[in-house]
Design a protein around this motif. Structure first.
Motif, PDB file in Angstrom:
ATOM      1  N   ASP A   1      -8.248  -7.119  -3.500  1.00  0.00           N
ATOM      2  CA  ASP A   1      -7.482  -7.356  -4.762  1.00  0.00           C
ATOM      3  C   ASP A   1      -7.660  -5.840  -5.335  1.00  0.00           C
ATOM      4  N   SER A   2      -8.803  -5.454  -5.616  1.00  0.00           N
ATOM      5  CA  SER A   2      -9.045  -4.240  -6.290  1.00  0.00           C
ATOM      6  C   SER A   2      -8.542  -3.081  -5.660  1.00  0.00           C
ATOM      7  N   GLN A   3      -8.636  -3.118  -4.384  1.00  0.00           N
ATOM      8  CA  GLN A   3      -8.285  -1.784  -3.432  1.00  0.00           C
ATOM      9  C   GLN A   3      -6.596  -1.964  -3.737  1.00  0.00           C
ATOM     10  N   THR A   4      -5.945  -3.231  -3.518  1.00  0.00           N
ATOM     11  CA  THR A   4      -4.630  -3.308  -3.786  1.00  0.00           C
ATOM     12  C   THR A   4      -4.051  -2.671  -4.959  1.00  0.00           C
ATOM     13  N   GLU A   5      -4.710  -3.022  -6.223  1.00  0.00           N
ATOM     14  CA  GLU A   5      -4.156  -2.418  -7.382  1.00  0.00           C
ATOM     15  C   GLU A   5      -4.489  -0.957  -7.451  1.00  0.00           C
ATOM     16  N   ASP A   6      -5.475  -0.458  -6.993  1.00  0.00           N
ATOM     17  CA  ASP A   6      -5.795   0.829  -6.933  1.00  0.00           C
ATOM     18  C   ASP A   6      -4.704   1.579  -6.230  1.00  0.00           C
ATOM     19  N   ILE A   7      -4.545   1.235  -4.818  1.00  0.00           N
ATOM     20  CA  ILE A   7      -3.700   2.023  -4.074  1.00  0.00           C
ATOM     21  C   ILE A   7      -2.170   1.944  -4.592  1.00  0.00           C
ATOM     22  N   GLY A   8      -1.660   0.837  -5.211  1.00  0.00           N
ATOM     23  CA  GLY A   8      -0.424   0.629  -5.693  1.00  0.00           C
ATOM     24  C   GLY A   8      -0.217   1.494  -6.798  1.00  0.00           C
ATOM     25  N   LYS A   9      -1.249   1.929  -7.645  1.00  0.00           N
ATOM     26  CA  LYS A   9      -1.221   3.041  -8.670  1.00  0.00           C
ATOM     27  C   LYS A   9      -1.087   4.179  -8.115  1.00  0.00           C
ATOM     28  N   LYS A  10      -1.557   4.483  -6.992  1.00  0.00           N
ATOM     29  CA  LYS A  10      -1.652   5.884  -6.410  1.00  0.00           C
ATOM     30  C   LYS A  10      -0.344   6.085  -5.654  1.00  0.00           C
ATOM     31  N   LEU A  11       0.400   5.061  -5.141  1.00  0.00           N
ATOM     32  CA  LEU A  11       1.683   5.248  -4.587  1.00  0.00           C
ATOM     33  C   LEU A  11       2.597   5.564  -5.571  1.00  0.00           C
ATOM     34  N   GLU A  12       2.319   5.287  -6.932  1.00  0.00           N
ATOM     35  CA  GLU A  12       3.556   5.341  -7.996  1.00  0.00           C
ATOM     36  C   GLU A  12       2.882   6.689  -8.702  1.00  0.00           C
ATOM     37  N   ALA A  13       1.974   7.564  -8.320  1.00  0.00           N
ATOM     38  CA  ALA A  13       1.636   8.742  -9.182  1.00  0.00           C
ATOM     39  C   ALA A  13       2.653   9.588  -9.053  1.00  0.00           C
ATOM     40  N   GLU A  14       2.525  10.362 -10.000  1.00  0.00           N
ATOM     41  CA  GLU A  14       3.016  11.539 -10.326  1.00  0.00           C
ATOM     42  C   GLU A  14       2.475  12.672 -10.680  1.00  0.00           C
ATOM     43  N   PRO A  15       2.382  14.002  -9.897  1.00  0.00           N
ATOM     44  CA  PRO A  15       3.233  14.253  -8.755  1.00  0.00           C
ATOM     45  C   PRO A  15       2.510  13.231  -7.625  1.00  0.00           C
ATOM     46  N   PRO A  16       3.402  13.369  -6.570  1.00  0.00           N
ATOM     47  CA  PRO A  16       2.850  12.258  -5.468  1.00  0.00           C
ATOM     48  C   PRO A  16       1.499  12.612  -4.840  1.00  0.00           C
ATOM     49  N   LEU A  17       0.741  11.593  -4.673  1.00  0.00           N
ATOM     50  CA  LEU A  17      -0.672  12.181  -3.928  1.00  0.00           C
ATOM     51  C   LEU A  17      -0.442  12.009  -2.293  1.00  0.00           C
ATOM     52  N   PRO A  18      -1.187  12.726  -1.887  1.00  0.00           N
ATOM     53  CA  PRO A  18      -1.229  12.693  -0.373  1.00  0.00           C
ATOM     54  C   PRO A  18      -1.077  11.424   0.449  1.00  0.00           C
ATOM     55  N   ILE A  19      -1.520  10.314  -0.433  1.00  0.00           N
ATOM     56  CA  ILE A  19      -1.317   8.906   0.356  1.00  0.00           C
ATOM     57  C   ILE A  19       0.303   8.629   0.431  1.00  0.00           C
ATOM     58  N   ARG A  20       1.186   9.316  -0.204  1.00  0.00           N
ATOM     59  CA  ARG A  20       2.432   9.239   0.205  1.00  0.00           C
ATOM     60  C   ARG A  20       3.142   9.594   1.631  1.00  0.00           C
ATOM     61  N   ARG A  21       2.159  10.211   2.187  1.00  0.00           N
ATOM     62  CA  ARG A  21       2.579  10.717   3.547  1.00  0.00           C
ATOM     63  C   ARG A  21       2.233   9.564   4.595  1.00  0.00           C
ATOM     64  N   HIS A  22       1.414   8.594   4.124  1.00  0.00           N
ATOM     65  CA  HIS A  22       1.107   7.682   4.976  1.00  0.00           C
ATOM     66  C   HIS A  22       1.734   6.158   4.361  1.00  0.00           C
ATOM     67  N   GLU A  23       2.842   6.362   3.836  1.00  0.00           N
ATOM     68  CA  GLU A  23       3.564   5.241   3.049  1.00  0.00           C
ATOM     69  C   GLU A  23       3.771   4.135   3.793  1.00  0.00           C
ATOM     70  N   ASP A  24       4.609   4.221   4.920  1.00  0.00           N
ATOM     71  CA  ASP A  24       4.885   3.250   5.903  1.00  0.00           C
ATOM     72  C   ASP A  24       3.636   2.327   6.308  1.00  0.00           C
ATOM     73  N   GLU A  25       2.545   2.929   6.834  1.00  0.00           N
ATOM     74  CA  GLU A  25       1.328   2.263   7.188  1.00  0.00           C
ATOM     75  C   GLU A  25       0.704   1.533   6.029  1.00  0.00           C
TER      76      GLU A  25
END
Length: 554
Positions: free
Chosen positions: A43-67
Motif C-alpha cells: 500500500d505504501s509503495q502504491t501510494e509513493d509510486i502513484g505520486k511519482k507517476l504524476e510528478a512534474e516534471p516527469p521523473l524517469p519512472i515514466r519511461r517504465h509506465e506500462d510495466e
C-alpha cells in the motif's frame, strides 16, 4: 497387555492430528501476519509510486509506465485475492492445510511485487553527487585516491561501474592472474598497488564516504542537464563528471569471422573474462591454445599459457609482433625467444573461420592461407575501441577519443575525460595523442582531479606533461620504453635470445636528438636513466660520451 496396543495406536493417531492442527494453526497465524505486513508495505509503495507517476516534471519512472501500471494492477489483484482467502478461511470453507498452502503462495507473489516496487521507487529517486566518475577501472581508483588527498567530503563522490568489483589493476589479468601457481586474486591487486601505493579495498571507499555503484551500466548521458541514466532507469545527477569508460575489446565477430561465437574463444578485458579463461585452463589442461594477435595481450597470454604447459601457437597478420612499438630487430629477439620456449608463430595471415564440436566448443581455426590449426582454447587480442558512444554529439572528438585540454577538461564545462578515451595535448611533442596504457590512465586521472580542485579554489596548476611509457613482463624478461619511437633506431647491447640474461635496447634519434629509449633487462637505476634521457632529449652525441665512460647502453 495386547488389547492396549490398538488403543495406544489410536491415541497416538489422534495426538498426531492435534499436533498437526496446532502446527498448521501456528504457521497460518505467522504467515497471515507476514502477509498483512506485506500488504501494508505494498500500500505504501502504491501510494509513493502513484505520486511519482504524476510528478512534474516527469521523473524517469515514466519511461517504465506500462510495466508500472501492470504492477499496480497486480497489487490490487493480490489484495483482492487475499481478502477472499481470509473470508473463506473464517467461514471454514477451506481446510487448514489448503489455507496455509494458499497463504504461502501469496507470500511468494507478494515478495516479487515488493522487489519490483522497490526497483521502481529506486528508479524514480534521483541520486545527486558533487562528483561522478563513470567507469570503474584503474583511472577511477586513482582519481578516488586523489580526491581524498585533495580533501574530499563524505557523500560528494560516486563511482559508477558496470563491473561487480571495486577498481583493480587491470594489467594483472594477462599476467599473474593466469599463473599455474601463486596466481594473483582479489583483493590482492585492487588499486593502487600497481604503482606501489595503498591497496584500496571496498571498505576504504565506505570509510571515505565514496559511493561505489557497481554492476550498473549507464545507458544515457545528458551532459547539458548533467544527468546519467542507467540501463534499469536509475538517474544520477552530477556537478562535475570524469569520463573514465576505457575501451572495449574488438571481437572477431566484429569482422564477420565465421564460427567466432564458439565456446572457449576468449577475450581478456575484465576480471570475469579472466575467470572464464582460468576455468578453461583447468578443463583443457596441457591442451592446444591458439593466440590471435601479436600485441600486448597476445605476447603476455602466449607466455603465460606456455607456463601452464599448453601447446601454444600465435597467429597475427603483421610482419612482426608489437609493430606499433617494436622495430623489426627488437621483434626478432622476442619471436626467437618465444620459439626457444616452444611457442610456434605464424605471421602474415588471419583467422577466417572456426570449427566447433557437438558441444559448441572450438576445435579448430582456419587461416586465410589455407592452414588449419587444432585448438582447445583460443585467446583473441586484436585491439580495443574507446567507449565514447554515450557522449557522441555532445563533446568534441579527435583521433578516436574525446578531445581535452591540458587539464583533461572537454569542451563541455565541468566534464573531464581520462585514460583510454582522452585525446590530450602531449606537451613534450606539441601534438594531440590518445594513449591506451595503464600508466597514462593513472596519471591522467590524478591530473584531472587536481585540475578540478584547482578550478574550484581559483588556483592554477601546470598542464598535463606526460612522458609516454610502456612496459611488459613475460617469462624472465622485462622491458620498458619511454618517449617516442620516431626517427632512426639505434640498437645496442646483447640481443641474443639464447643468452642467460639478455640485456639490450634501442634509442630513437630524430633531428640529432634522442627522443625515445627501449631497454630490456635494465636495473631500476638504468630504467630511471632512460626515462630522464627520453624527457631531456640529449643530443645523439651523448651516446658516444656514454660509450667512452664505459656504460653498456652505448
Amino acid at each position: 497387555m495386547g488389547f492396549l496396543a490398538p488403543i495406544c495406536e489410536r491415541i497416538m493417531f489422534i495426538w498426531a492430528l492435534i499436533t498437526r492442527w496446532f502446527r498448521y494453526q501456528r504457521n497460518l497465524e505467522v504467515n497471515m501476519n507476514t502477509l498483512k505486513r506485506m500488504l501494508e508495505e505494498l500500500d505504501s509503495q502504491t501510494e509513493d509510486i502513484g505520486k511519482k507517476l504524476e510528478a512534474e516534471p516527469p521523473l524517469p519512472i515514466r519511461r517504465h509506465e506500462d510495466e508500472v501500471y501492470e504492477w499496480l494492477e497486480n497489487v490490487e489483484r493480490i489484495k483482492t485475492r487475499i481478502q477472499t482467502i481470509e473470508q473463506l478461511g473464517e467461514r471454514k470453507y477451506l481446510s487448514r492445510a489448503h489455507l496455509v498452502e494458499l497463504v504461502d503462495e501469496k507470500i511468494g507473489e507478494g515478495k516479487e511485487l515488493l522487489q519490483k516496487g522497490s526497483l521502481y521507487i529506486e528508479i524514480s529517486t534521483k541520486k545527486q553527487f558533487k562528483y561522478v566518475i563513470i567507469g570503474g577501472g584503474v583511472a577511477a581508483g586513482y582519481a578516488a585516491r586523489e580526491f581524498v588527498k585533495q580533501g574530499l567530503k563524505p557523500g560528494e563522490l560516486a563511482i559508477i561501474s558496470k563491473e561487480a568489483v571495486a577498481p583493480y589493476e587491470r594489467p594483472t589479468l594477462s599476467k599473474a592472474y593466469l599463473f599455474p601457481e601463486g596466481a594473483a586474486r582479489l583483493p590482492g591487486f585492487h588499486v593502487c598497488v600497481g604503482s606501489g601505493g595503498e591497496r584500496l579495498l571496498p571498505e576504504w571507499y565506505v570509510k571515505k564516504g565514496i559511493e561505489l555503484i557497481l554492476s550498473t551500466e549507464i545507458a544515457e548521458a545528458d551532459l547539458h542537464s548533467k544527468t546519467l541514466t542507467s540501463s534499469t532507469g536509475r538517474t544520477f545527477e552530477f556537478q562535475t563528471l570524469i569520463i573514465a569508460t576505457g575501451s572495449r575489446v574488438m571481437r572477431l565477430t566484429d569482422f564477420g569471422v565465421q564460427g567466432a561465437d564458439a565456446k572457449n574463444i576468449f577475450y581478456l578485458r575484465e576480471i570475469s573474462d579472466a575467470d572464464e579463461l582460468v576455468e578453461a585452463i583447468r578443463a583443457k589442461k596441457k591442451g592446444k591454445v591458439v593466440i590471435v594477435g601479436g600485441g600486448y595481450i597476445g605476447l603476455e597470454v602466449g607466455a603465460v599459457m606456455r607456463i601452464n604447459q599448453f601447446d601454444v601457437t600465435m597467429v597475427y597478420p603483421e610482419p612482426w609482433c608489437m609493430p606499433r612499438l617494436f622495430t623489426k630487430e627488437i621483434a626478432a629477439f622476442y619471436e626467437a625467444y618465444y620459439a626457444n620456449k616452444g611457442i610456434k608463430i605464424i605471421k602474415g595471415t588471419v583467422a577466417v573461420a572456426f570449427d566447433a564440436d557437438t558441444n559448441g566448443e572450438v576445435k579448430a581455426m582456419k587461416l586465410k592461407d589455407g592452414r588449419v590449426l587444432q585448438a582447445d582454447i583460443v585467446v583473441v587480442g586484436v585491439g580495443a575501441k574507446p567507449l565514447t558512444d554515450l557522449f557522441k554529439g555532445q563533446v568534441d572528438e579527435e583521433k578516436g577519443g574525446i578531445r581535452t585540454d591540458g587539464m583533461l577538461e572537454t569542451n563541455v564545462p565541468d566534464v573531464y575525460a581520462v585514460g583510454d578515451v582522452a585525446t590530450f595535448p602531449l606537451k613534450l611533442y606539441n601534438d594531440m595523442r590518445r594513449i591506451e596504457h595503464v600508466d597514462h590512465a593513472r596519471k591522467s586521472a590524478e591530473q584531472a582531479v587536481k585540475a578540478i580542485r584547482a578550478s574550484e579554489e581559483g588556483k592554477s596548476i601546470e598542464v598535463y606533461d606526460y612522458l609516454p611509457y610502456f612496459y611488459s613482463r613475460v617469462f624472465d624478461l622485462s622491458w620498458k620504453f619511454y618517449g617516442d619511437n620516431v626517427g632512426d633506431p639505434l640498437m645496442f647491447g646483447d640481443k641474443n635470445p639464447a643468452s642467460v640474461k639478455p640485456k639490450f635496447g634501442t634509442a630513437w634519434i630524430k633531428n640529432g636528438k634522442i627522443v625515445g629509449v627501449f631497454l630490456e633487462g635494465g636495473t631500476d637505476e638504468e630504467n630511471e636513466a632512460i626515462a630522464i634521457m627520453a624527457r631531456v632529449q640529449p643530443p645523439a652525441e651523448y651516446l658516444d660520451q656514454l660509450k667512452k665512460e664505459g656504460y653498456f647502453i652505448a
